[in-house]
Design a protein around this motif. Structure first.
Motif, PDB file in Angstrom:
ATOM      1  N   UNK A 192       0.829  -1.210   0.000  1.00  0.00           N
ATOM      2  CA  UNK A 192       0.000   0.000   0.000  1.00  0.00           C
ATOM      3  C   UNK A 192       0.861   1.256   0.000  1.00  0.00           C
ATOM      4  N   UNK A 193       1.938   1.248   0.769  1.00  0.00           N
ATOM      5  CA  UNK A 193       2.836   2.395   0.825  1.00  0.00           C
ATOM      6  C   UNK A 193       3.464   2.659  -0.538  1.00  0.00           C
ATOM      7  N   UNK A 194       3.961   1.615  -1.179  1.00  0.00           N
ATOM      8  CA  UNK A 194       4.624   1.753  -2.478  1.00  0.00           C
ATOM      9  C   UNK A 194       3.640   2.246  -3.530  1.00  0.00           C
ATOM     10  N   UNK A 195       2.445   1.725  -3.507  1.00  0.00           N
ATOM     11  CA  UNK A 195       1.462   2.071  -4.539  1.00  0.00           C
ATOM     12  C   UNK A 195       0.866   3.468  -4.334  1.00  0.00           C
ATOM     13  N   UNK A 196       0.943   4.022  -3.138  1.00  0.00           N
ATOM     14  CA  UNK A 196       0.390   5.342  -2.873  1.00  0.00           C
ATOM     15  C   UNK A 196       1.334   6.470  -3.254  1.00  0.00           C
ATOM     16  N   UNK A 197       2.608   6.179  -3.397  1.00  0.00           N
ATOM     17  CA  UNK A 197       3.591   7.206  -3.734  1.00  0.00           C
ATOM     18  C   UNK A 197       3.475   7.525  -5.225  1.00  0.00           C
ATOM     19  N   UNK A 198       3.515   8.808  -5.540  1.00  0.00           N
ATOM     20  CA  UNK A 198       3.431   9.249  -6.928  1.00  0.00           C
ATOM     21  C   UNK A 198       4.652   8.740  -7.697  1.00  0.00           C
ATOM     22  N   UNK A 199       4.434   8.320  -8.945  1.00  0.00           N
ATOM     23  CA  UNK A 199       5.511   7.738  -9.758  1.00  0.00           C
ATOM     24  C   UNK A 199       6.640   8.725 -10.012  1.00  0.00           C
ATOM     25  N   UNK A 200       6.369  10.020  -9.947  1.00  0.00           N
ATOM     26  CA  UNK A 200       7.419  11.016 -10.172  1.00  0.00           C
ATOM     27  C   UNK A 200       8.517  10.954  -9.115  1.00  0.00           C
TER      28      UNK A 200
END
Length: 67
Positions: A39-47
């Motif tokens: 969840x943490x990884x997927x919530x961070x913006x790809x930029x």
């Protein structure tokens, strides 16, 4: 105290590739096994990931292409 630079100089390019692959596999393992990490990884913006990639690749690439 261990001098890490001397130990790294002993590594061949294939060894470094294997370290990179194992780091990527460990990250994928954490994403798969720990739902909170996923969840943490997927919530961070790809930029942010792109910025980290550019910043960490700049210095080695600069040294590699230096004349």
């Amino acid at each position: 105290m261990i001098n890490i630079d001397k130990k790294i100089k002993k590594l061949k390019s294939n060894d470094i590739r294997l370290i990179k692959i194992s780091s990527m596999a460990f990250t994928l393992f954490l994403i798969t096994v720990l739902p909170s990490f996923h969840n943490l990884v997927m919530q961070v913006n790809w930029l942010w990931y792109f910025a980290i990639m550019v910043i960490t690749a700049y210095i080695p690439l600069k040294k590699m292409f230096k004349k």
